[in-house]
Design a protein around this motif. Structure first.
Motif, PDB file in Angstrom:
ATOM      1  N   LEU A   1       0.816  -1.211   0.000  1.00  0.00           N
ATOM      2  CA  LEU A   1       0.000   0.000   0.000  1.00  0.00           C
ATOM      3  C   LEU A   1       0.850   1.262   0.000  1.00  0.00           C
ATOM      4  CD1 LEU A   1      -2.963  -0.814   2.427  1.00  0.00           C
ATOM      5  CD2 LEU A   1      -2.916  -0.881  -0.065  1.00  0.00           C
ATOM      6  N   SER A   2       2.099   1.159   0.476  1.00  0.00           N
ATOM      7  CA  SER A   2       2.954   2.347   0.501  1.00  0.00           C
ATOM      8  C   SER A   2       3.340   2.803  -0.905  1.00  0.00           C
ATOM      9  CB  SER A   2       4.211   2.081   1.322  1.00  0.00           C
ATOM     10  OG  SER A   2       5.018   1.079   0.701  1.00  0.00           O
ATOM     11  N   ALA A   3       3.146   1.934  -1.901  1.00  0.00           N
ATOM     12  CA  ALA A   3       3.463   2.297  -3.286  1.00  0.00           C
ATOM     13  C   ALA A   3       2.244   2.840  -4.029  1.00  0.00           C
ATOM     14  CB  ALA A   3       4.010   1.079  -4.027  1.00  0.00           C
ATOM     15  N   VAL A   4       1.090   2.786  -3.386  1.00  0.00           N
ATOM     16  CA  VAL A   4      -0.148   3.256  -4.011  1.00  0.00           C
ATOM     17  C   VAL A   4      -0.209   4.780  -3.959  1.00  0.00           C
ATOM     18  CG1 VAL A   4      -2.663   3.300  -3.788  1.00  0.00           C
ATOM     19  CG2 VAL A   4      -1.420   1.149  -3.507  1.00  0.00           C
ATOM     20  N   GLU A   5      -0.570   5.403  -5.081  1.00  0.00           N
ATOM     21  CA  GLU A   5      -0.668   6.861  -5.152  1.00  0.00           C
ATOM     22  C   GLU A   5      -2.128   7.294  -5.120  1.00  0.00           C
ATOM     23  OE1 GLU A   5       1.461   8.255  -8.531  1.00  0.00           O
ATOM     24  OE2 GLU A   5       3.396   7.463  -7.868  1.00  0.00           O
ATOM     25  N   VAL A   6      -2.442   8.238  -4.227  1.00  0.00           N
ATOM     26  CA  VAL A   6      -3.805   8.719  -4.059  1.00  0.00           C
ATOM     27  C   VAL A   6      -3.811  10.242  -4.002  1.00  0.00           C
ATOM     28  CG1 VAL A   6      -5.899   8.641  -2.659  1.00  0.00           C
ATOM     29  CG2 VAL A   6      -4.377   6.661  -2.713  1.00  0.00           C
ATOM     30  N   GLU A   7      -4.736  10.846  -4.725  1.00  0.00           N
ATOM     31  CA  GLU A   7      -4.936  12.293  -4.632  1.00  0.00           C
ATOM     32  C   GLU A   7      -6.047  12.572  -3.627  1.00  0.00           C
ATOM     33  OE1 GLU A   7      -5.007  15.482  -8.031  1.00  0.00           O
ATOM     34  OE2 GLU A   7      -7.086  14.853  -7.659  1.00  0.00           O
ATOM     35  N   ARG A   8      -5.698  13.283  -2.562  1.00  0.00           N
ATOM     36  CA  ARG A   8      -6.669  13.618  -1.515  1.00  0.00           C
ATOM     37  C   ARG A   8      -7.063  15.092  -1.660  1.00  0.00           C
ATOM     38  NH1 ARG A   8      -4.485  12.466   4.254  1.00  0.00           N
ATOM     39  NH2 ARG A   8      -2.971  14.051   3.585  1.00  0.00           N
ATOM     40  N   VAL A   9      -8.373  15.340  -1.681  1.00  0.00           N
ATOM     41  CA  VAL A   9      -8.838  16.708  -1.883  1.00  0.00           C
ATOM     42  C   VAL A   9      -9.300  17.329  -0.569  1.00  0.00           C
ATOM     43  CG1 VAL A   9      -9.562  16.195  -4.241  1.00  0.00           C
ATOM     44  CG2 VAL A   9     -11.230  16.072  -2.394  1.00  0.00           C
ATOM     45  N   THR A  10      -9.239  18.638  -0.531  1.00  0.00           N
ATOM     46  CA  THR A  10      -9.801  19.416   0.573  1.00  0.00           C
ATOM     47  C   THR A  10     -10.610  20.557  -0.027  1.00  0.00           C
ATOM     48  OG1 THR A  10      -7.830  20.837   0.669  1.00  0.00           O
ATOM     49  CG2 THR A  10      -7.864  18.902   2.115  1.00  0.00           C
ATOM     50  N   ALA A  11     -11.529  21.095   0.736  1.00  0.00           N
ATOM     51  CA  ALA A  11     -12.339  22.234   0.276  1.00  0.00           C
ATOM     52  C   ALA A  11     -12.885  22.963   1.490  1.00  0.00           C
ATOM     53  CB  ALA A  11     -13.478  21.769  -0.626  1.00  0.00           C
ATOM     54  N   GLU A  12     -13.128  24.242   1.317  1.00  0.00           N
ATOM     55  CA  GLU A  12     -13.661  25.057   2.394  1.00  0.00           C
ATOM     56  C   GLU A  12     -14.856  25.862   1.914  1.00  0.00           C
ATOM     57  OE1 GLU A  12     -10.567  27.512   3.928  1.00  0.00           O
ATOM     58  OE2 GLU A  12      -9.422  25.835   4.794  1.00  0.00           O
ATOM     59  N   VAL A  13     -15.686  26.249   2.856  1.00  0.00           N
ATOM     60  CA  VAL A  13     -16.840  27.102   2.552  1.00  0.00           C
ATOM     61  C   VAL A  13     -16.384  28.549   2.646  1.00  0.00           C
ATOM     62  CG1 VAL A  13     -19.159  27.772   3.240  1.00  0.00           C
ATOM     63  CG2 VAL A  13     -18.425  25.387   3.498  1.00  0.00           C
ATOM     64  N   ASN A  14     -16.486  29.299   1.538  1.00  0.00           N
ATOM     65  CA  ASN A  14     -16.083  30.706   1.550  1.00  0.00           C
ATOM     66  C   ASN A  14     -17.304  31.624   1.551  1.00  0.00           C
ATOM     67  OD1 ASN A  14     -17.026  30.492  -1.093  1.00  0.00           O
ATOM     68  ND2 ASN A  14     -14.960  30.301  -1.955  1.00  0.00           N
ATOM     69  N   ASP A  15     -17.037  32.923   1.670  1.00  0.00           N
ATOM     70  CA  ASP A  15     -18.133  33.899   1.719  1.00  0.00           C
ATOM     71  C   ASP A  15     -18.960  33.882   0.439  1.00  0.00           C
ATOM     72  OD1 ASP A  15     -17.539  34.726   4.265  1.00  0.00           O
ATOM     73  OD2 ASP A  15     -16.292  36.410   3.627  1.00  0.00           O
ATOM     74  N   ALA A  16     -18.294  33.641  -0.702  1.00  0.00           N
ATOM     75  CA  ALA A  16     -19.017  33.619  -1.975  1.00  0.00           C
ATOM     76  C   ALA A  16     -20.054  32.494  -1.983  1.00  0.00           C
ATOM     77  CB  ALA A  16     -18.037  33.441  -3.132  1.00  0.00           C
ATOM     78  N   ALA A  17     -19.702  31.339  -1.410  1.00  0.00           N
ATOM     79  CA  ALA A  17     -20.652  30.216  -1.345  1.00  0.00           C
ATOM     80  C   ALA A  17     -21.843  30.578  -0.458  1.00  0.00           C
ATOM     81  CB  ALA A  17     -19.951  28.979  -0.809  1.00  0.00           C
ATOM     82  N   ILE A  18     -21.564  31.251   0.644  1.00  0.00           N
ATOM     83  CA  ILE A  18     -22.659  31.669   1.531  1.00  0.00           C
ATOM     84  C   ILE A  18     -23.547  32.681   0.825  1.00  0.00           C
ATOM     85  CG2 ILE A  18     -23.207  32.821   3.705  1.00  0.00           C
ATOM     86  CD1 ILE A  18     -20.597  31.679   4.831  1.00  0.00           C
ATOM     87  N   ASP A  19     -22.932  33.630   0.090  1.00  0.00           N
ATOM     88  CA  ASP A  19     -23.698  34.638  -0.652  1.00  0.00           C
ATOM     89  C   ASP A  19     -24.616  33.969  -1.675  1.00  0.00           C
ATOM     90  OD1 ASP A  19     -22.454  36.654   0.744  1.00  0.00           O
ATOM     91  OD2 ASP A  19     -20.935  37.035  -0.802  1.00  0.00           O
ATOM     92  N   ARG A  20     -24.079  32.974  -2.397  1.00  0.00           N
ATOM     93  CA  ARG A  20     -24.899  32.280  -3.405  1.00  0.00           C
ATOM     94  C   ARG A  20     -26.072  31.552  -2.750  1.00  0.00           C
ATOM     95  NH1 ARG A  20     -19.991  31.657  -5.955  1.00  0.00           N
ATOM     96  NH2 ARG A  20     -19.537  29.751  -4.813  1.00  0.00           N
TER      97      ARG A  20
END
Length: 440
Positions: free
Chosen positions: A121-140
């Motif tokens: 498993l140490s040779a397995v490559e994975v892309e991990r994503v992150t995301a946040e709620v910004n003011d623009a999302a709240i405005d929408r």
């Protein structure tokens, strides 16, 4: 006596089962005698039917039942003695030549579970994503809430249709001068600028006034959902009947209270939206990362998949498709000719993932803990008005709890993979995340 297991191909095995003919007949006789106590036949009182008539009428079915019962027990015992993990149901057929030394002989052909090799498993490559709620999302989100509560008022006759207006019209489209199905409507309403119509259609309608008519060409995209008109050009005649301008409510105390927030402050509204969006972001990020982790391990793992499990999963997917058609009101959906083969790739993927997850859970003790189940249910319940009722609803049903357990186990597996693999972190914008269809 040791069980002899014959390897046929990959995961396919065969063993020979023997049943003593004398013992089988004794069991058949016992069941027929029991049946005779309540058997009915013309000319005889219940329970007084002669045994020869009972045997003639029920002998075959009772014999079939006894053999099936005895074969099931014999197969289970043989598989246990040989320490076999049987996948699916065995196919059992009687050997040719009849009984040998008073023993009926049967061949049981079946598949076994594979040895799941996950690799390093140490040779397995994975892309991990992150995301946040910004003011623009709240405005929408605030704008969406406003649009859900908007009102409309008729525009003055001198004003043309503009962004956000509700337009009522008649239209007819023709291709090479010939009307086409779905190309004509009367009293049709749509909102300008909200993507309900093709962009070229909306562009032609913008600026038109009530009572005005216009003819214009419109090219349907190659990938248009209506296959009969996809890639073709039509001429449309539209007549605007009415134009109504939208009126969006102001974000004030009165508006906010209609959303169920008692104090009616803008701060509390934005905080509530932030909390709800953050919960949605968390679930989507988790689903996206789970899919990426499992996909990576799926590519690295090497093992054969039992055909019987894939066939069973294909059948489940077919039944799910029929249930979906039935929910949509399709007539005779339960008889729809849906070939199981069309689900074979999806079914094999599901079976592979199931075997991988099971192996990781078993080897690394990744079972769901009671406190994890409780925490997950409480988190799910927070998006409802009465969380305690939702928690009780989950806790009171074994099937729902099993579904929660499966989700928690998959998250445990995902966390384990990400802890072992080569992980590349990628920050997504809120818009990118919400536009993705995540999941395994």
């Amino acid at each position: 006596m040791a069980v002899t297991v014959e390897t046929l191909e990959k995961l396919e095995r065969r063993i020979t089962l023997t049943l003593p003919a004398e013992a089988l007949q004794a069991e058949v006789d016992t069941r027929l005698k029991k049946l005779a106590r309540t058997a009915k036949a013309d000319g005889f009182r219940p329970g007084k039917v002669p045994m020869n008539i009972v045997a003639q009428r029920y002998g075959y079915s009772v014999q079939y039942e006894v053999i099936n019962d005895q074969l099931g027990q014999a197969f289970a015992k043989a598989a246990s003695e040989a320490q076999l993990r049987v996948a699916g149901q065995p196919s059992i057929s009687e050997k040719e030549g009849g009984p040998v030394d008073g023993q009926l002989q049967f061949d049981a052909t079946f598949e076994v579970y594979p040895e799941v090799k996950l690799g390093d498993l140490s040779a397995v490559e994975v892309e991990r994503v992150t995301a946040e709620v910004n003011d623009a999302a709240i405005d929408r989100t605030v704008e969406i809430l406003r649009k859900q509560r908007r009102t409309f008022a008729q525009r003055p006759a001198a004003e043309g249709a503009a962004e956000g207006d509700r337009v009522t019209m008649d239209f007819e489209g023709k291709i090479d001068g010939v009307p086409f199905e779905g190309g004509k409507a009367e009293g049709f309403q749509f909102l300008v600028g909200e993507g309900q119509m093709l962009e070229a259609f909306e562009k032609a309608v913008r600026g038109m006034k009530a009572g005005e008519s216009k003819t214009f060409p419109l090219a349907f995209p190659e990938d248009y959902h209506g296959k009969d008109v996809a890639g073709k050009e039509a001429d449309f005649l539209v007549t605007v009947k009415k134009i109504e301008a939208q009126n969006l409510p102001e974000v004030n105390d009165e508006f906010i209270k209609t959303l169920g927030l008692a104090d009616g402050s803008v701060e509390s509204l934005r905080a509530d939206i932030q909390k709800n969006l953050a919960r949605e972001v968390k679930f989507r990020v988790a689903a996206r990362n789970k899919g990426a982790a499992l996909d990576a391990v799926l590519k690295a793992a090497e093992f054969d998949v039992p055909k019987s499990l894939v066939a069973a999963e294909s059948d489940r997917l077919v039944e799910g498709a029929r249930a979906d058609l039935k929910a949509r009101g399709i007539k005779d959906a339960d008889k729809a000719p849906i070939p199981a083969e069309m689900f074979a790739p999806q079914a094999e993927r599901r079976v592979r993932l199931g075997l991988i997850v099971a192996e990781l859970v078993k080897v690394n003790k990744l079972e769901a803990k009671p406190e994890q189940l409780q925490a997950h249910i409480e988190e799910l319940a927070q998006s409802y008005e009465q969380p305690q009722q939702v928690i009780a609803w989950y806790m009171s049903d074994r099937q729902r709890m099993a579904e929660v357990e499966a989700v928690v186990i998959e998250q445990n597996v995902t966390d384990f993979i990400l802890a072992q693999a080569k992980v590349t972190d990628k920050a997504l914008s809120f818009e990118e995340l919400m536009g993705q269809q995540a999941g395994a």
